[in-house]
Scaffold this motif. Structure first.
Motif, PDB file in Angstrom:
ATOM      1  N   UNK A   8     -11.214  12.117 -17.924  1.00 15.99           N
ATOM      2  CA  UNK A   8     -10.278  11.478 -18.798  1.00 15.99           C
ATOM      3  C   UNK A   8      -9.015  11.494 -18.332  1.00 15.99           C
ATOM      4  N   UNK A   9      -8.244  12.710 -17.774  1.00 15.09           N
ATOM      5  CA  UNK A   9      -7.076  12.837 -17.369  1.00 15.09           C
ATOM      6  C   UNK A   9      -7.050  11.786 -15.912  1.00 15.09           C
ATOM      7  N   UNK A  10      -7.936  11.639 -15.189  1.00 19.04           N
ATOM      8  CA  UNK A  10      -7.956  10.888 -13.898  1.00 19.04           C
ATOM      9  C   UNK A  10      -7.890   9.616 -14.320  1.00 19.04           C
ATOM     10  N   UNK A  11      -8.624   9.178 -15.095  1.00 20.25           N
ATOM     11  CA  UNK A  11      -8.588   7.659 -15.734  1.00 20.25           C
ATOM     12  C   UNK A  11      -7.284   7.452 -16.162  1.00 20.25           C
ATOM     13  N   UNK A  12      -6.586   8.174 -16.931  1.00 18.55           N
ATOM     14  CA  UNK A  12      -5.114   8.181 -17.566  1.00 18.55           C
ATOM     15  C   UNK A  12      -4.196   7.792 -16.596  1.00 18.55           C
ATOM     16  N   UNK A  13      -4.397   8.896 -15.731  1.00 19.70           N
ATOM     17  CA  UNK A  13      -3.408   8.877 -14.276  1.00 19.70           C
ATOM     18  C   UNK A  13      -3.479   7.569 -13.765  1.00 19.70           C
ATOM     19  N   UNK A  14      -4.683   6.966 -13.463  1.00 19.99           N
ATOM     20  CA  UNK A  14      -4.815   5.919 -12.614  1.00 19.99           C
ATOM     21  C   UNK A  14      -4.256   4.637 -13.476  1.00 19.99           C
ATOM     22  N   UNK A  15      -4.567   4.568 -14.679  1.00 22.67           N
ATOM     23  CA  UNK A  15      -4.047   3.438 -15.377  1.00 22.67           C
ATOM     24  C   UNK A  15      -2.474   3.603 -15.546  1.00 22.67           C
TER      25      UNK A  15
END
Length: 181
Positions: A8-15
């Motif tokens: 989830x953190x990785x997705x948020x950071x990517x967005x």
């Protein structure tokens, strides 16, 4: 649970990174604009969407004949016009012919409008000048000279800081995609 949190953190950071890149590109490189009105016909038509290159305006990479987007701070609107004259140049229109520094300039993009004006028995552009374009300013005109507010009749000289960028191509409607350089 920890693996799900990391994903989830990785997705948020990517967005967030992707959003930041999009904002940088839109702010400094390219942006879409909508043509409003008929002042650039037949080159550009009302409601066409164009992609604008902002980098050329920032680096003074503009040329005579470029179609640019101009910011009007008084009315919070933008105009699409063609660059006719640069700072220090002597601009004159005589008998529908453009002269820059006493040299006639080919305006082949006006052929269709000239033909229409001849049919109507009128000139596209009244005689102008000679006038000298002030330092840090440009002289602009629409291609539909019979129906264009531009440097001749309302916009005046355009300060270089009000040029947002140079139009590159029409991207909408899809059936009309084309390069406009």
């Amino acid at each position: 649970m920890s693996k799900t949190k990391n994903e989830l953190f990785s997705w948020i950071k990517s967005i967030i990174i992707a959003f930041g890149i999009v904002m940088l590109v839109k702010t400094f490189l390219f942006a879409p604009y909508i043509v409003k009105g008929s002042s650039m016909e037949p080159t550009l038509h009302n409601h066409e969407k164009i992609l604008v290159n902002k980098l050329g305006a920032i680096t003074d990479g503009l040329s005579r004949g470029d179609i640019v987007i101009i910011k009007d701070t008084k009315e919070d609107t933008n105009y699409v016009k063609r660059i006719i004259g640069f700072p220090g140049e002597r601009i004159e229109m005589k008998e529908d012919k453009l002269y820059v520094n006493k040299e006639q300039v080919d305006e082949s993009y006006l052929t269709a409008n000239r033909n229409k004006a001849e049919e109507l028995g009128v000139n596209l552009t009244g005689d102008i000048g000679p006038i000298i374009v002030p330092e840090n300013h440009y002289y602009v005109m629409g291609d539909n000279r019979l129906n264009s507010m531009d440097s001749r009749n309302g916009l005046g000289f355009i300060h270089k800081d009000y040029i947002i960028g140079e139009s590159e191509f029409v991207f909408y409607p899809l059936s009309k995609i084309r390069d406009i350089k």
